[in-house]
Design a protein around this motif. Sequence first.
Motif, PDB file in Angstrom:
ATOM      1  N   ALA A   1     -33.558  27.059  16.503  1.00 19.62           N
ATOM      2  CA  ALA A   1     -34.776  26.380  16.149  1.00 19.62           C
ATOM      3  C   ALA A   1     -34.317  25.094  15.028  1.00 19.62           C
ATOM      4  O   ALA A   1     -35.019  24.140  14.890  1.00 19.62           O
ATOM      5  N   LEU A   2     -32.990  25.409  14.876  1.00 16.97           N
ATOM      6  CA  LEU A   2     -32.618  24.255  13.548  1.00 16.97           C
ATOM      7  C   LEU A   2     -31.452  23.605  14.237  1.00 16.97           C
ATOM      8  O   LEU A   2     -30.900  22.530  13.553  1.00 16.97           O
ATOM      9  N   LYS A   3     -30.909  24.108  15.557  1.00 21.49           N
ATOM     10  CA  LYS A   3     -29.457  23.396  15.810  1.00 21.49           C
ATOM     11  C   LYS A   3     -29.460  22.098  15.833  1.00 21.49           C
ATOM     12  O   LYS A   3     -28.221  21.356  15.517  1.00 21.49           O
ATOM     13  N   SER A   4     -30.283  21.217  16.117  1.00 22.79           N
ATOM     14  CA  SER A   4     -30.460  19.818  16.290  1.00 22.79           C
ATOM     15  C   SER A   4     -30.291  19.232  14.832  1.00 22.79           C
ATOM     16  O   SER A   4     -29.765  18.129  14.865  1.00 22.79           O
ATOM     17  N   ARG A   5     -30.573  20.143  13.687  1.00 19.77           N
ATOM     18  CA  ARG A   5     -30.498  19.154  12.481  1.00 19.77           C
ATOM     19  C   ARG A   5     -29.529  20.088  11.452  1.00 19.77           C
ATOM     20  O   ARG A   5     -29.344  19.478  10.651  1.00 19.77           O
ATOM     21  N   LEU A   6     -28.873  20.741  11.952  1.00 22.96           N
ATOM     22  CA  LEU A   6     -28.089  21.747  10.903  1.00 22.96           C
ATOM     23  C   LEU A   6     -26.578  21.727  11.340  1.00 22.96           C
ATOM     24  O   LEU A   6     -26.183  21.632  12.459  1.00 22.96           O
ATOM     25  N   SER A   7     -25.823  21.519  10.422  1.00 21.77           N
ATOM     26  CA  SER A   7     -24.306  21.610  10.618  1.00 21.77           C
ATOM     27  C   SER A   7     -23.752  22.309   9.455  1.00 21.77           C
ATOM     28  O   SER A   7     -24.201  22.264   8.310  1.00 21.77           O
ATOM     29  N   ILE A   8     -22.813  23.461   9.574  1.00 18.24           N
ATOM     30  CA  ILE A   8     -22.102  24.049   8.731  1.00 18.24           C
ATOM     31  C   ILE A   8     -20.610  23.895   8.715  1.00 18.24           C
ATOM     32  O   ILE A   8     -20.031  24.134   9.905  1.00 18.24           O
ATOM     33  N   ASN A   9     -20.207  23.372   7.585  1.00 20.37           N
ATOM     34  CA  ASN A   9     -18.490  23.114   7.890  1.00 20.37           C
ATOM     35  C   ASN A   9     -17.963  23.961   6.326  1.00 20.37           C
ATOM     36  O   ASN A   9     -18.577  24.488   5.429  1.00 20.37           O
ATOM     37  N   ARG A  10     -16.778  23.938   6.218  1.00 24.26           N
ATOM     38  CA  ARG A  10     -16.144  24.462   4.902  1.00 24.26           C
ATOM     39  C   ARG A  10     -14.726  23.752   4.618  1.00 24.26           C
ATOM     40  O   ARG A  10     -14.336  23.034   5.518  1.00 24.26           O
ATOM     41  N   ASP A  11     -14.350  24.056   3.578  1.00 25.07           N
ATOM     42  CA  ASP A  11     -13.018  23.519   3.079  1.00 25.07           C
ATOM     43  C   ASP A  11     -12.450  24.692   2.537  1.00 25.07           C
ATOM     44  O   ASP A  11     -12.681  25.424   1.345  1.00 25.07           O
ATOM     45  N   THR A  12     -11.265  25.200   3.356  1.00 29.65           N
ATOM     46  CA  THR A  12     -10.873  26.664   2.891  1.00 29.65           C
ATOM     47  C   THR A  12     -10.034  26.500   1.653  1.00 29.65           C
ATOM     48  O   THR A  12     -10.050  27.542   0.790  1.00 29.65           O
ATOM     49  N   SER A  13      -9.354  25.461   1.398  1.00 27.25           N
ATOM     50  CA  SER A  13      -8.435  25.163   0.138  1.00 27.25           C
ATOM     51  C   SER A  13      -9.371  25.276  -0.884  1.00 27.25           C
ATOM     52  O   SER A  13      -8.637  25.713  -1.997  1.00 27.25           O
ATOM     53  N   LYS A  14     -10.606  24.982  -1.148  1.00 28.71           N
ATOM     54  CA  LYS A  14     -11.459  24.995  -1.867  1.00 28.71           C
ATOM     55  C   LYS A  14     -12.351  26.372  -2.073  1.00 28.71           C
ATOM     56  O   LYS A  14     -13.200  26.363  -3.010  1.00 28.71           O
ATOM     57  N   SER A  15     -12.360  27.259  -1.094  1.00 26.08           N
ATOM     58  CA  SER A  15     -13.326  28.006  -0.991  1.00 26.08           C
ATOM     59  C   SER A  15     -14.690  27.746  -0.967  1.00 26.08           C
ATOM     60  O   SER A  15     -15.535  28.237  -1.519  1.00 26.08           O
ATOM     61  N   GLN A  16     -14.842  26.661  -0.377  1.00 27.75           N
ATOM     62  CA  GLN A  16     -16.378  26.401  -0.084  1.00 27.75           C
ATOM     63  C   GLN A  16     -16.940  26.112   1.258  1.00 27.75           C
ATOM     64  O   GLN A  16     -16.029  25.758   2.101  1.00 27.75           O
ATOM     65  N   VAL A  17     -18.181  26.542   1.257  1.00 25.79           N
ATOM     66  CA  VAL A  17     -18.758  26.356   2.749  1.00 25.79           C
ATOM     67  C   VAL A  17     -19.946  25.320   2.373  1.00 25.79           C
ATOM     68  O   VAL A  17     -20.721  25.435   1.358  1.00 25.79           O
ATOM     69  N   PHE A  18     -20.086  24.434   3.354  1.00 23.82           N
ATOM     70  CA  PHE A  18     -21.102  23.233   3.412  1.00 23.82           C
ATOM     71  C   PHE A  18     -22.254  23.491   4.314  1.00 23.82           C
ATOM     72  O   PHE A  18     -21.861  23.719   5.672  1.00 23.82           O
ATOM     73  N   LEU A  19     -23.376  23.367   3.926  1.00 19.78           N
ATOM     74  CA  LEU A  19     -24.574  23.352   4.759  1.00 19.78           C
ATOM     75  C   LEU A  19     -25.223  21.877   4.856  1.00 19.78           C
ATOM     76  O   LEU A  19     -25.442  21.153   3.650  1.00 19.78           O
ATOM     77  N   LYS A  20     -25.463  21.136   5.863  1.00 20.98           N
ATOM     78  CA  LYS A  20     -26.128  20.103   5.831  1.00 20.98           C
ATOM     79  C   LYS A  20     -27.267  20.210   6.885  1.00 20.98           C
ATOM     80  O   LYS A  20     -26.915  20.565   8.025  1.00 20.98           O
ATOM     81  N   MET A  21     -28.392  19.750   6.444  1.00 15.66           N
ATOM     82  CA  MET A  21     -29.580  19.798   7.497  1.00 15.66           C
ATOM     83  C   MET A  21     -30.302  18.289   7.319  1.00 15.66           C
ATOM     84  O   MET A  21     -30.804  18.158   5.984  1.00 15.66           O
ATOM     85  N   ASN A  22     -30.551  17.791   8.327  1.00 14.87           N
ATOM     86  CA  ASN A  22     -31.388  16.423   8.201  1.00 14.87           C
ATOM     87  C   ASN A  22     -32.877  16.453   8.645  1.00 14.87           C
ATOM     88  O   ASN A  22     -33.260  17.707   8.837  1.00 14.87           O
ATOM     89  N   SER A  23     -33.292  15.251   8.446  1.00 13.18           N
ATOM     90  CA  SER A  23     -34.608  15.147   8.948  1.00 13.18           C
ATOM     91  C   SER A  23     -35.727  16.308   8.290  1.00 13.18           C
ATOM     92  O   SER A  23     -36.283  16.907   8.906  1.00 13.18           O
ATOM     93  N   LEU A  24     -35.499  16.565   7.118  1.00  9.42           N
ATOM     94  CA  LEU A  24     -35.954  17.632   6.193  1.00  9.42           C
ATOM     95  C   LEU A  24     -37.605  17.575   6.282  1.00  9.42           C
ATOM     96  O   LEU A  24     -38.400  16.067   6.134  1.00  9.42           O
TER      97      LEU A  24
END
Lengths: 112, 113
Positions: free
Chosen positions: A62-85
Amino acid sequence: QVQLKESGPVLVQASETLSLTCTVSGFSLTNYGVIWVRQPPGKGLEWMGIIWRNGNTDYNSALKSRLSINRDTSKSQVFLKMNSLQTDDTAIYYCTRSYTYWGQGVMVTVSS
Amino acid sequence: DVVLTQTPSILSATIGQSVSISCRSSQSLLDSDGNTYLYWFLQRPGQSPQRLIYLVSNLGSGVPNRFSGSGSGTDFTLKISGVEAEDLGVYYCMQATHAPPWTFGGGTKLELK
């Protein structure tokens, strides 16, 4: 010990993009996946997506067209981006490891 | 996607009372590996969810043994044998057998009578 902490803006305008960060400690992102779950005010839990330990991702259809999840392993961070809120994206957003360890959540309000 | 239906949606109890929550799945949660990936969580007011039970009946670390889980296939139950004040909140079941996506039940609010 294992910890996760979400961060990001608490107020976002409708039609804009939400960017959240989950900063983890006590484990490596190359050994464990991280999941995003959200909860609208007064409502239940909704699974949003996962970034697996190998970096692959799966999303709620239901969210796939608006959502992306990425990461930076060196910084131990995971990022969520969701557009067209939209206003119904107003929720507490949680990151979790294996549904055993959870962040405290971040309340995001989408304003029209 | 698998739909989990929890009943009741609201449960009123007195301290010391034993209560049960039902979680019914739209599909069998028995996996081909022999495991059943059904979990229970408690979300206290203002807090993140806490995992109580995994694989139907296994207590999570530090979870009191007044909590117990049972069931198989499509029908599952969480029982609290002697409700304590710290048990108040919303309970969720979740399945991981047919994941992704992981899906949650709609929740059961446990309140004081």
